[in-house]
Write an enzyme that holds these catalytic residues in place. Sequence first.
Site, short mmCIF file in Angstrom:
data_model
loop_
_atom_site.label_atom_id
_atom_site.label_comp_id
_atom_site.label_asym_id
_atom_site.label_seq_id
_atom_site.Cartn_x
_atom_site.Cartn_y
_atom_site.Cartn_z
N LYS A 246 0.84 -1.20 0.00
CA LYS A 246 0.00 0.00 0.00
C LYS A 246 0.88 1.25 0.00
O LYS A 246 2.10 1.16 0.23
CB LYS A 246 -0.93 -0.06 1.22
CG LYS A 246 -1.89 -1.26 1.20
CD LYS A 246 -2.79 -1.27 2.45
CE LYS A 246 -3.73 -2.47 2.45
NZ LYS A 246 -4.62 -2.46 3.66
N HIS B 54 -1.82 -5.53 1.52
CA HIS B 54 -3.06 -6.29 1.31
C HIS B 54 -2.71 -7.71 0.88
O HIS B 54 -1.77 -7.90 0.12
CB HIS B 54 -3.92 -5.64 0.21
CG HIS B 54 -5.03 -6.54 -0.25
ND1 HIS B 54 -6.23 -6.62 0.42
CD2 HIS B 54 -5.10 -7.46 -1.26
CE1 HIS B 54 -6.99 -7.54 -0.18
NE2 HIS B 54 -6.32 -8.06 -1.20
N GLU C 122 -9.13 -11.13 -7.45
CA GLU C 122 -8.37 -9.89 -7.25
C GLU C 122 -7.18 -9.82 -8.21
O GLU C 122 -6.83 -8.73 -8.69
CB GLU C 122 -7.89 -9.80 -5.80
CG GLU C 122 -9.05 -9.63 -4.82
CD GLU C 122 -8.61 -9.70 -3.35
OE1 GLU C 122 -7.42 -9.92 -3.08
OE2 GLU C 122 -9.50 -9.56 -2.48
N TYR D 261 -12.05 -3.21 -3.45
CA TYR D 261 -12.57 -3.19 -2.09
C TYR D 261 -14.10 -3.17 -2.03
O TYR D 261 -14.67 -2.81 -0.99
CB TYR D 261 -12.02 -1.98 -1.32
CG TYR D 261 -10.63 -2.19 -0.72
CD1 TYR D 261 -10.34 -3.34 0.03
CD2 TYR D 261 -9.63 -1.23 -0.88
CE1 TYR D 261 -9.08 -3.52 0.60
CE2 TYR D 261 -8.37 -1.42 -0.31
CZ TYR D 261 -8.10 -2.56 0.43
OH TYR D 261 -6.86 -2.73 1.01
N ASN E 3 -1.79 -0.17 7.41
CA ASN E 3 -1.28 -1.52 7.71
C ASN E 3 -0.48 -2.15 6.57
O ASN E 3 -0.29 -3.35 6.51
CB ASN E 3 -2.41 -2.43 8.23
CG ASN E 3 -3.47 -2.71 7.18
OD1 ASN E 3 -3.36 -2.28 6.03
ND2 ASN E 3 -4.49 -3.46 7.56
P1 DAT Z 1 -7.34 -7.40 5.66
O1 DAT Z 1 -6.63 -6.30 4.94
O2 DAT Z 1 -6.51 -7.94 6.79
O3 DAT Z 1 -7.82 -8.49 4.73
P2 DAT Z 1 -10.12 -6.53 5.78
O4 DAT Z 1 -10.31 -7.19 4.46
O5 DAT Z 1 -11.07 -6.89 6.88
O6 DAT Z 1 -8.63 -6.78 6.34
O7 DAT Z 1 -10.21 -4.96 5.58
C1 DAT Z 1 -9.58 -4.33 4.48
C2 DAT Z 1 -8.84 -3.12 4.97
O8 DAT Z 1 -9.78 -2.18 5.50
C3 DAT Z 1 -7.87 -3.40 6.14
O9 DAT Z 1 -6.60 -3.80 5.69
C4 DAT Z 1 -7.83 -2.08 6.81
C5 DAT Z 1 -9.23 -1.52 6.63
N1 DAT Z 1 -10.08 -1.81 7.80
C6 DAT Z 1 -10.66 -3.00 8.11
N2 DAT Z 1 -11.36 -2.92 9.24
C7 DAT Z 1 -11.24 -1.63 9.65
C8 DAT Z 1 -11.73 -0.89 10.77
N3 DAT Z 1 -12.50 -1.47 11.69
N4 DAT Z 1 -11.39 0.42 10.87
C9 DAT Z 1 -10.61 1.01 9.94
N5 DAT Z 1 -10.12 0.38 8.87
C10 DAT Z 1 -10.41 -0.92 8.73
MG MG Z 2 -9.28 -8.45 3.24
#
Ligand code: DAT
Ligand code: MG
Length: 164
Positions: free
Chosen positions: A24, A130, A141, A64, A127
């Site tokens: 990212k 991805h 994806e 997303y 973070n």
């Molecule tokens: P991951 O990236 O571990 O697969 P995810 O698919 O649940 O996690 O979410 C996609 C991204 O969205 C994640 O990397 C960071 C953001 N995100 C997820 N949950 C969040 C939250 N509760 N508050 C803020 N950002 C969040």
């Molecule tokens: Mg995810």
Amino acid sequence: MLPTPNCLLPFLELKMERTLILIKPDGVQRGLMGEIIGRFERRGLKLAGMKFMQMSSEKAAEHYGEHIERPFYPDLVAYIISGPIVAMCWEGPDAVKIARQTIGATKPSEATMGTIRGDFGMQIGRNLVHGSDSPENGIRETDVFFTADELHEWHRDTERWILE
Ligand code: DAT
Ligand code: MG
């Protein structure tokens, strides 16, 4: 979920998976591209495709889409399109699980040390990486970011020392 095309079924049965990994914008800005790529490479995953690019809001929505109703969605899209990223497709048996383990928990404060997010991350909204969360999403994806001719099938000379 869309049905898996028939031609990809043998690939899934072998558990040879593809996962879409993004470094990212924070990972790029912080000079962590080499460090992050190196972790997937050293783990034993095999690179199928890689590009340095900036995502459009259309591509961010496609990637997303599952999160569109979530309160954090606008910030997530603003962040992911804010600067260049590295898009990669890595493959191998159980590639999705292996990559998720290498990346660590979504919230860096809950990620184990030794994972990318556990070693370099502070907050969920920065973070760094991805990684696809299922083999089906790995394929879907990858398709968002790569055309077929941008994905390379190549023989890795060290293969027999990595896979039995
Ligand atoms: P991951 O990236 O571990 O697969 P995810 O698919 O649940 O996690 O979410 C996609 C991204 O969205 C994640 O990397 C960071 C953001 N995100 C997820 N949950 C969040 C939250 N509760 N508050 C803020 N950002 C969040
Ligand atoms: Mg995810």
